[in-house]
Scaffold this motif. Structure first.
Motif, PDB file in Angstrom:
ATOM      1  N   THR A  10      -6.469  -1.342   2.154  1.00  0.00           N
ATOM      2  CA  THR A  10      -5.967  -0.604   1.000  1.00  0.00           C
ATOM      3  C   THR A  10      -5.330   0.718   1.401  1.00  0.00           C
ATOM      4  O   THR A  10      -5.095   1.581   0.552  1.00  0.00           O
ATOM      5  CB  THR A  10      -7.109  -0.335  -0.001  1.00  0.00           C
ATOM      6  N   SER A  11      -5.034   0.888   2.678  1.00  0.00           N
ATOM      7  CA  SER A  11      -4.489   2.144   3.178  1.00  0.00           C
ATOM      8  C   SER A  11      -3.312   1.861   4.096  1.00  0.00           C
ATOM      9  O   SER A  11      -3.239   0.805   4.734  1.00  0.00           O
ATOM     10  CB  SER A  11      -5.565   2.920   3.946  1.00  0.00           C
ATOM     11  N   THR A  12      -2.397   2.826   4.186  1.00  0.00           N
ATOM     12  CA  THR A  12      -1.292   2.707   5.131  1.00  0.00           C
ATOM     13  C   THR A  12      -1.631   3.323   6.481  1.00  0.00           C
ATOM     14  O   THR A  12      -0.815   3.273   7.402  1.00  0.00           O
ATOM     15  CB  THR A  12      -0.027   3.400   4.586  1.00  0.00           C
ATOM     16  N   ASN A  13      -2.799   3.903   6.599  1.00  0.00           N
ATOM     17  CA  ASN A  13      -3.212   4.508   7.864  1.00  0.00           C
ATOM     18  C   ASN A  13      -3.641   3.398   8.819  1.00  0.00           C
ATOM     19  O   ASN A  13      -4.664   2.747   8.605  1.00  0.00           O
ATOM     20  CB  ASN A  13      -4.377   5.474   7.635  1.00  0.00           C
ATOM     21  N   ASN A  69       0.819  -1.216   0.000  1.00  0.00           N
ATOM     22  CA  ASN A  69       0.000   0.000   0.000  1.00  0.00           C
ATOM     23  C   ASN A  69       0.852   1.265   0.000  1.00  0.00           C
ATOM     24  O   ASN A  69       0.456   2.298  -0.557  1.00  0.00           O
ATOM     25  CB  ASN A  69      -0.953  -0.015   1.204  1.00  0.00           C
ATOM     26  N   GLU A  79       0.176   4.098  -2.827  1.00  0.00           N
ATOM     27  CA  GLU A  79      -0.192   5.462  -2.428  1.00  0.00           C
ATOM     28  C   GLU A  79       0.789   6.508  -2.952  1.00  0.00           C
ATOM     29  O   GLU A  79       0.428   7.680  -3.117  1.00  0.00           O
ATOM     30  CB  GLU A  79      -0.280   5.551  -0.906  1.00  0.00           C
ATOM     31  N   GLU A  95      -7.263   3.198  10.009  1.00  0.00           N
ATOM     32  CA  GLU A  95      -8.343   2.865   9.083  1.00  0.00           C
ATOM     33  C   GLU A  95      -8.481   1.346   9.000  1.00  0.00           C
ATOM     34  O   GLU A  95      -8.002   0.694   8.076  1.00  0.00           O
ATOM     35  CB  GLU A  95      -8.063   3.464   7.707  1.00  0.00           C
TER      36      GLU A  95
END
Length: 523
Positions: free
Chosen positions: A168-171, A115, A119, A174
């Motif tokens: 689907t996020s690096t956060n 990801n 991003e 989330e």
């Protein structure tokens, strides 16, 4: 996510960005891991660190029926630690954080890395459109691959069972909803479809033996074959296995390849009934890789060189009697190279250091009593491949191989009633595994024969997943039954446990702390 999990994700990305393969451009003298150029992402997407996943998948070896901790062995070795708890399906252990480092953390670390690439694709200095397509395709493949590993570990088989969502996020804050198994599979397939499209557009259509850490269209086909087999979609599994083999079909003939060498170690003395006379000698044996470039990652059968090492934790796994019985011990070279090693008695407390009459020095002995209690099968364990020439062979193969594709092809043909073609596929594989072609061809193409050959080739690591998929896709009604000791030092405390085909324990429990933080429901 908790703080430890966040730190692990960040450290993994930084470590990938600091390794030799990643630094294909001038390093930032300030020491910052700031991503600013496509060359950095190109290095990260093909980084071998993505596929060095510690113990990933190996705890599940104990959950199948290909290993066996017999009561006598447990008492003789004092085996009462984490390994034995896993083998007993002890949920008090499986649901705590002890297992997080084996599969959970490595999987999500790799997903985080994928990801990170996705991003940053549009924000860095570009090189060429084809490189961007390649890097994006590789990252999508990696994200799908590791989500599938998590899926087969932490969920039940059924479409409507709780899945693992799709990250689907690096956060780290989330956290995706858990959703269903079908939802997760649909997202995996979406990523693979897009990965294949991008890899085609970038020209990465042929198998690349010199850069196997970089997925190609052929790698995608091999992963799809594995996924479709697991889900019981046999026509699609067959199509993708054949496509993968059309791109890469190398098989290694162990008996004639000089880089594979068996080295004998400690001598083991078998005693008579009086425990005073040596009646037989045997040795600890181990396969070594010799020669330049002889590393497990260079194994020519790999589509994707992903491996796992159980033995960093000094765990030993006696194979079960039923698994032992699958082999032709004289003619199957897999038995000779990967199993016939006496590892279990060599590396445990079973051998006794003794003074024997007429001998000036103490020797290590296998007493008569222990010979009666330890089955021949339980003396041996799977040992395969070393990380470098001269080192011990310790690795399980997680990435897709040509041998796996031949087995998938044979299974799908057998299920379609094409037993002759299935047998031909098995013969092709077995001729590189047996001492002669006549022995290799001594097998038909029934489903039973194919599944037994799969067990021999794929090692006990895969048995847990095969039971799970066969129960789910075929209603195979396979149960696990074993005798355990509630007090490992006391043979009188035997009890039988059984895991039925519909048992929810077929999904490895998620660490309770992690699950509560993510607000995911239990299996």
């Amino acid at each position: 996510m908790n703080t430890i999990y966040k730190i692990a994700l960040v450290l993994f990305a930084v470590s990938c960005m600091s390794c030799e393969k990643f630094l294909e451009e001038t390093p930032d003298k300030s020491g910052s891991a700031y991503i600013y150029h496509m060359d950095q992402l190109y290095g990260l997407s093909g980084n071998y660190s993505l596929y060095q996943a510690g113990y990933t998948w190996t705890d599940q070896i104990f959950l199948g029926d290909a290993t066996e901790y017999s009561p006598y062995y447990v008492k003789a070795t004092g085996e009462s630690g984490d390994v034995y708890k896993i083998w007993q399906w002890d949920l008090s252990y499986l649901e705590n954080g002890a297992g997080t480092a084996t599969t959970w953390a490595p999987v999500w670390n790799a997903v985080y890395s994928a990801n990170t690439i996705l991003e940053n694709l549009g924000d860095v200095e570009q090189t060429s459109p084809k490189i961007r397509q390649q890097v994006e395709g590789e990252a999508l493949f990696s994200r799908a691959y590791f989500h599938f590993i998590a899926l087969v570990n932490y969920t039940l088989w059924q479409d409507d069972a709780p899945g693992i969502g799709y990250r689907t996020s690096t956060n780290p804050n989330e956290v995706p909803a858990r959703e269903t198994v079908k939802y997760t599979l649909d997202k995996i397939n979406e990523d693979l479809d897009q990965a294949e499209k991008l890899l085609k557009e970038s020209g990465r259509t042929a198998f690349d033996a010199s850069r196997k850490f970089r997925p190609t269209v052929i790698t995608v086909k091999a992963l799809r074959a594995r996924i479709h087999l697991y889900r019981g979609n046999y026509p699609e599994a067959l199509k993708n296995a054949e496509d993968a083999l059309a791109g890469h079909s190398t098989l290694i003939d162990f008996k004639s390849d000089p880089i594979y060498k068996i080295v004998e170690g400690e001598e083991i003395n078998f005693l008579d009934k009086t425990n005073t006379t040596i009646v037989k000698k045997d040795n600890f044996r181990q396969l070594r890789l010799t020669g330049s470039g002889a590393t497990v990652w260079e194994y020519p059968e790999f589509y994707l060189p992903h491996v796992s090492d159980l033995y960093y934790a000094n765990r030993v796994l006696p194979i079960s009697q039923s698994y032992y019985n699958l082999f032709d011990h004289d003619k199957d070279q897999r038995w000779k190279y990967f199993y016939n090693n006496n590892l279990i008695i060599h590396s445990s407390r079973i051998l006794k250091t003794m003074n024997l009459p007429g001998m000036p020095n103490t020797v290590r002995c296998f007493t008569w009593e222990d010979q009666q209690g330890i089955k021949e099968a339980n003396r041996h364990s799977y040992l395969r491949f070393a990380s470098s020439p001269g080192s011990s062979g310790k690795y399980y193969l997680l990435g897709m191989t040509t041998a796996e594709m031949y087995l998938i092809k044979a299974e799908c043909l057998a299920r379609a009633g094409k037993t002759g073609e299935a047998a031909t596929a098995l013969h092709t594989l077995r001729r590189t595994r047996f001492v002669d072609n006549a022995s290799a061809d001594n097998i038909g193409g029934t489903l039973k024969e194919v599944l037994e050959e799969r067990a021999r080739e794929m090692a006990e690591l895969w048995r847990y997943f095969d039971i799970k998929r066969l129960n789910g896709a075929d209603n195979a009604n396979i149960s696990i039954k074993r005798t355990v000791l509630t007090t490992p030092s006391d043979l009188s405390t035997e009890k039988t446990i059984e895991i039925l085909p519909n048992d929810k324990r077929w999904a490895v429990p998620i660490d309770l702390t992690q699950r509560l933080l993510m607000k995911w429901e239990p299996n």
